[in-house]
Design a protein around this motif. Structure first.
Motif, PDB file in Angstrom:
ATOM      1  N   ILE A  68       0.824  -1.203   0.000  1.00  0.00           N
ATOM      2  CA  ILE A  68       0.000   0.000   0.000  1.00  0.00           C
ATOM      3  C   ILE A  68       0.865   1.262   0.000  1.00  0.00           C
ATOM      4  N   PHE A  69       2.116   1.127   0.460  1.00  0.00           N
ATOM      5  CA  PHE A  69       3.034   2.262   0.484  1.00  0.00           C
ATOM      6  C   PHE A  69       3.615   2.565  -0.899  1.00  0.00           C
ATOM      7  N   GLU A  70       3.225   1.787  -1.891  1.00  0.00           N
ATOM      8  CA  GLU A  70       3.645   2.069  -3.264  1.00  0.00           C
ATOM      9  C   GLU A  70       2.614   2.919  -3.991  1.00  0.00           C
ATOM     10  N   GLY A  71       1.467   3.124  -3.365  1.00  0.00           N
ATOM     11  CA  GLY A  71       0.397   3.899  -3.981  1.00  0.00           C
ATOM     12  C   GLY A  71       0.441   5.360  -3.566  1.00  0.00           C
ATOM     13  N   ASP A  72      -0.675   6.040  -3.790  1.00  0.00           N
ATOM     14  CA  ASP A  72      -0.803   7.461  -3.471  1.00  0.00           C
ATOM     15  C   ASP A  72      -1.134   7.609  -1.986  1.00  0.00           C
ATOM     16  N   LEU A  73      -0.167   8.031  -1.204  1.00  0.00           N
ATOM     17  CA  LEU A  73      -0.361   8.184   0.240  1.00  0.00           C
ATOM     18  C   LEU A  73      -1.003   9.514   0.603  1.00  0.00           C
ATOM     19  N   ARG A  74      -1.128  10.405  -0.355  1.00  0.00           N
ATOM     20  CA  ARG A  74      -1.642  11.746  -0.048  1.00  0.00           C
ATOM     21  C   ARG A  74      -3.084  11.715   0.428  1.00  0.00           C
ATOM     22  N   GLN A  93       9.241   1.732  -1.154  1.00  0.00           N
ATOM     23  CA  GLN A  93       8.155   2.086  -0.237  1.00  0.00           C
ATOM     24  C   GLN A  93       8.624   3.122   0.770  1.00  0.00           C
ATOM     25  N   ARG A  94       9.859   2.994   1.228  1.00  0.00           N
ATOM     26  CA  ARG A  94      10.418   3.975   2.157  1.00  0.00           C
ATOM     27  C   ARG A  94      10.513   5.351   1.503  1.00  0.00           C
ATOM     28  N   ARG A  95      10.981   5.381   0.282  1.00  0.00           N
ATOM     29  CA  ARG A  95      11.117   6.667  -0.412  1.00  0.00           C
ATOM     30  C   ARG A  95       9.757   7.327  -0.610  1.00  0.00           C
ATOM     31  N   ASN A  96       8.740   6.516  -0.900  1.00  0.00           N
ATOM     32  CA  ASN A  96       7.399   7.070  -1.081  1.00  0.00           C
ATOM     33  C   ASN A  96       6.862   7.634   0.234  1.00  0.00           C
ATOM     34  N   PHE A  97       7.125   6.946   1.339  1.00  0.00           N
ATOM     35  CA  PHE A  97       6.682   7.452   2.633  1.00  0.00           C
ATOM     36  C   PHE A  97       7.436   8.723   3.008  1.00  0.00           C
TER      37      PHE A  97
END
Length: 255
Positions: A68-74, A93-97
């Protein structure tokens, strides 16, 4: 039949504003994955958080899937790491978070989620604000309120008898935090630990819940919440809800 048309139209007209008013306030993402010592809590915590979401009108996404951390977290007002540390995330996933937080996202860290392998992800360690080393065995102790104006303390007595693992922490990155709760080390044995390990007291300044700003967002950390039964306790759930409300909205603090 024709007489029903204006009646139905009136019903729709009346129901539309009510639907708008019933929209939930925000969306919370909760990541909870099983581990060796933390798995029984998951169905209990999920049930309790779903009830809190209904009671307090927010949307809840509860998952054990890090994808789920690969999707749009906004879309999430806040992300809760529930007994699940950032070490579970892949590098993308870390970079996206990280990008989510830098853009004004908010995080909540609960109990085991504060424990990271040393130097695994320094950014996450800084977000937590403290590093967790060894910790004493689960014991009954007295939790004391440091910040009575913070929402995560509103339902707590000044001295709260609670049983948990009272984590011993250090501050290797010199992060400034605002303590919310301390634990009174005179109320339990801070050296009681498993054979072969050593636990030393922290002294009078022993925070077990705190908040601070990190990157572009808010972070609330509580190191309480070791076993499943805690997630049925109304006082503990009130503590969590106060943290959720502030993390997601930034509101509720009393001057």
């Amino acid at each position: 039949m024709n007489r029903l048309v204006p009646i139905l139209a009136s019903v729709v007209a009346l129901s539309s504003p009510l639907s708008a008013e019933a929209q939930n306030q925000y969306k919370l993402l909760v990541l909870a994955r099983p581990s060796t010592y933390h798995y029984e809590y998951i169905p209990i915590a999920r049930d309790s958080l779903e009830k809190l979401a209904k009671l307090h009108a927010f949307d809840l996404v509860f998952t054990n899937k890090t994808e789920i951390f690969e999707g749009d977290l906004r879309q999430y007002a806040a992300i809760m790491f529930l007994n699940t540390a950032g070490s579970e995330l892949t590098q993308p996933q870390r970079r996206n978070f990280e990008a989510y937080m830098r853009a004004g996202g908010n995080a909540m860290v609960v109990h085991r989620a504060a424990i990271m392998p040393a130097n695994d992800w320094p950014w996450y360690e800084k977000m937590v604000g403290r590093a967790v080393g060894v910790h004493p065995m689960l014991q009954t102790g007295v939790v004391t309120v440091v910040d009575r104006g913070f929402p995560a303390t509103f339902g707590l007595p000044d001295r709260w008898l609670w049983s948990d693992e009272f984590y011993v922490t250090t501050n290797p990155y010199r992060i400034a935090i605002d303590p919310v709760l301390n634990v009174d080390e005179t109320s339990y044995d801070p050296t009681k630990i498993w054979p072969g390990q050593v636990s030393r007291p922290m002294g009078r300044d022993h925070p077990i819940a705190w908040h601070h700003r990190y990157e572009g967002g808010r972070v609330f950390v509580t190191t309480l919440g070791h076993n499943g039964e805690m997630y049925r306790d109304p006082t503990y759930l009130g503590h969590l809800m106060g943290g959720i409300h502030w993390s997601a909205t930034g509101l509720g603090r009393r001057p």
